[in-house]
Design a protein around this motif. Sequence first.
Motif, short mmCIF file in Angstrom:
data_model
loop_
_atom_site.label_atom_id
_atom_site.label_comp_id
_atom_site.label_asym_id
_atom_site.label_seq_id
_atom_site.Cartn_x
_atom_site.Cartn_y
_atom_site.Cartn_z
N LEU A 27 -6.18 -1.99 2.39
CA LEU A 27 -5.21 -0.90 2.47
C LEU A 27 -5.51 0.21 1.47
CD1 LEU A 27 -1.79 -2.66 2.91
CD2 LEU A 27 -3.00 -1.24 4.53
N CYS A 28 -6.15 -0.14 0.34
CA CYS A 28 -6.38 0.89 -0.68
C CYS A 28 -7.21 2.05 -0.12
CB CYS A 28 -7.05 0.29 -1.90
SG CYS A 28 -6.04 -0.95 -2.71
N LEU A 31 -5.29 4.03 2.62
CA LEU A 31 -4.33 5.03 2.17
C LEU A 31 -4.98 6.08 1.29
CD1 LEU A 31 -1.34 2.72 1.28
CD2 LEU A 31 -1.58 4.15 3.28
N GLY A 32 -5.98 5.66 0.49
CA GLY A 32 -6.54 6.56 -0.51
C GLY A 32 -7.57 7.54 0.02
N LEU A 110 -16.97 1.47 -4.96
CA LEU A 110 -15.54 1.19 -4.78
C LEU A 110 -15.30 0.01 -3.85
CD1 LEU A 110 -13.87 4.68 -4.31
CD2 LEU A 110 -14.16 3.34 -6.37
N ILE A 167 11.03 14.50 -0.21
CA ILE A 167 11.25 13.14 -0.70
C ILE A 167 10.35 12.12 0.02
CG2 ILE A 167 13.09 12.43 0.86
CD1 ILE A 167 14.61 11.48 -1.57
N VAL A 168 9.96 12.45 1.22
CA VAL A 168 9.16 11.53 2.03
C VAL A 168 7.67 11.80 1.85
CG1 VAL A 168 8.90 10.58 4.34
CG2 VAL A 168 11.01 11.67 3.71
N ALA A 171 2.96 9.03 -0.28
CA ALA A 171 2.68 7.66 0.12
C ALA A 171 3.63 7.15 1.19
CB ALA A 171 2.75 6.76 -1.10
N ALA A 172 4.92 7.51 1.08
CA ALA A 172 5.89 6.99 2.03
C ALA A 172 5.54 7.41 3.46
CB ALA A 172 7.29 7.49 1.69
N LEU B 35 1.34 2.08 -6.55
CA LEU B 35 0.86 1.67 -5.23
C LEU B 35 -0.42 0.84 -5.31
CD1 LEU B 35 1.46 4.93 -3.22
CD2 LEU B 35 2.90 2.93 -3.35
N LEU B 200 10.08 3.14 -0.61
CA LEU B 200 9.52 4.21 -1.43
C LEU B 200 10.41 5.43 -1.38
CD1 LEU B 200 5.69 4.20 -0.77
CD2 LEU B 200 6.91 3.50 -2.79
N VAL B 201 10.93 5.74 -0.18
CA VAL B 201 11.83 6.89 -0.05
C VAL B 201 13.07 6.65 -0.90
CG1 VAL B 201 13.26 8.19 1.53
CG2 VAL B 201 10.99 7.49 2.23
N ASN B 204 12.19 7.06 -4.58
CA ASN B 204 12.05 8.47 -4.92
C ASN B 204 13.40 9.14 -5.04
OD1 ASN B 204 9.34 8.24 -4.86
ND2 ASN B 204 9.05 9.20 -2.87
N GLN B 216 3.37 9.77 -7.86
CA GLN B 216 2.83 8.57 -7.21
C GLN B 216 1.36 8.77 -6.92
OE1 GLN B 216 5.53 8.15 -4.02
NE2 GLN B 216 6.48 6.34 -4.88
N GLU B 218 -1.99 7.49 -4.83
CA GLU B 218 -2.11 6.84 -3.54
C GLU B 218 -3.24 5.83 -3.49
OE1 GLU B 218 -1.68 8.85 0.41
OE2 GLU B 218 -0.76 10.31 -0.93
N GLY B 219 -2.87 4.57 -3.53
CA GLY B 219 -3.86 3.52 -3.40
C GLY B 219 -4.77 3.46 -4.60
N CYS B 220 -5.56 2.36 -4.69
CA CYS B 220 -6.41 2.24 -5.86
C CYS B 220 -7.80 2.73 -5.53
CB CYS B 220 -6.44 0.81 -6.34
SG CYS B 220 -6.50 -0.36 -5.02
N HIS B 222 -8.81 5.57 -5.62
CA HIS B 222 -9.20 6.58 -6.58
C HIS B 222 -9.76 5.98 -7.85
CE1 HIS B 222 -7.46 9.50 -4.13
NE2 HIS B 222 -6.23 9.18 -4.34
#
Lengths: 195, 224
Positions: A27-28, A31-32, A110, A167-168, A171-172, B35, B200-201, B204, B216, B218-220, B222
């Motif tokens: 998942l990292c 998402l990243g 990575l 607010i969303v 990440a959300a 995250l 998460l919402v 926040n 936040q 995002e993911g590791c 980075h």
Amino acid sequence: MAHDSLSFIFLNAALMNNFVLALFLGLCPFLGVSGKLETAGPMGLATSFVMLVSSVCAYFINEILVAWDITFLRLIAYITVIASAVQLVEMTLKKFAPALFRALGIYLPLITTNCAILGLALFQTFKEYDFLQSLVYALGAGAGFTLAIMLMSGLREKLDLSDVPGIVRGAALSLMLGGLLSLSFMGFAGLGGGH
Amino acid sequence: MTTVTTKGGRKKEEGITWDVFAQGLWRDNPVLVMLLGLCPVLAVSNSAVNALAMGLATTFVLVSSGALVSLLRHLIPKQVRIATYIVIIATFVTIVDYLIQAISLDLYNALGAFIQLIVVNCIILGRAEAYASRNTLGRAVVNATGMGLGFTLALLALGSIREILGAGSLFGIDLFGKGFEPWVVMIMPPGGFIVLSLLLVAFNWINQRLGRQIEQSEGCGHGT
């Protein structure tokens, strides 16, 4: 389709039990690194490549561990070997395929901590796949990962242009997209005559 | 591993303060803010029991590997530190793996490969690199405990919500009786993504109400 046929193993790893969307592995980067389509593609391919290499390594290590009856060292052996394999792949590519190396560049190191790689090695051991089956399983998992990350980055590129409540944002929103993708991949569940 | 260090700029005071412990609980909560380690979070949070077991297992590995890394921090050569950390972590994960297998085979089967996948959980490597390798034993252990509890709490919240909605029960105890139609998708993979996204919402929103701005990451991908 028989459950241990090669085509079933491939489709199972790529679609029905997609590593990212059904098993939550890797998942990292999902998402990243899914912000742009042009980085998501190489990331998917690099991961698939390392999956293939580490799957072969894991198969032979497991043979050795079973032969010497030291399977309790499996986890330590796998993670060490995967880390070194990634290093080796990096060096080999740098020497023999500099163009490919530059394209994958920063993503290669990575990948060591990507749980999809270790997960693949562990799953193929648990499922007791033979050499060819492991290879096909790795190919399928890589294809599934590439597909998922590319779909995700396409969606995120579109969303960059739309008006999202603050607010969303971030990440959300990515997770929500992941949920919708995962929901649509559940449609593949019946493929190949169920489980 | 920049995820943690970039938040730095903090003063390097010695001694164990409340802040060292509380960092992981809310402000830098590993799941909701950083995250990190999302793979096990989503995969095993389909019931409260699984979530709790996974949280405790991760906390154990986090604390013990943090302690060992902190003790050995002057002995480990800089060049091979990541490899050393991984071997240390893998050792403790193997212990947990056998421990859970001995305590409850049902639980072991439910968690599956995800116990062994604690090895590649970025929280643990991230903490070893960014905190344990630079701090005294006491601080490292306290900080790791806080992080572990923060991880467990987030996991438990997610697991409870998913179990209540998806199966109508909590810790296996039926809550609503026969009239309840379970929302099955919540205990399946898409539910994990969606409930975490909503959490998460909410997180926040609470922080916004409290007037705090939390960046936040995002993911590791980075950092690690």
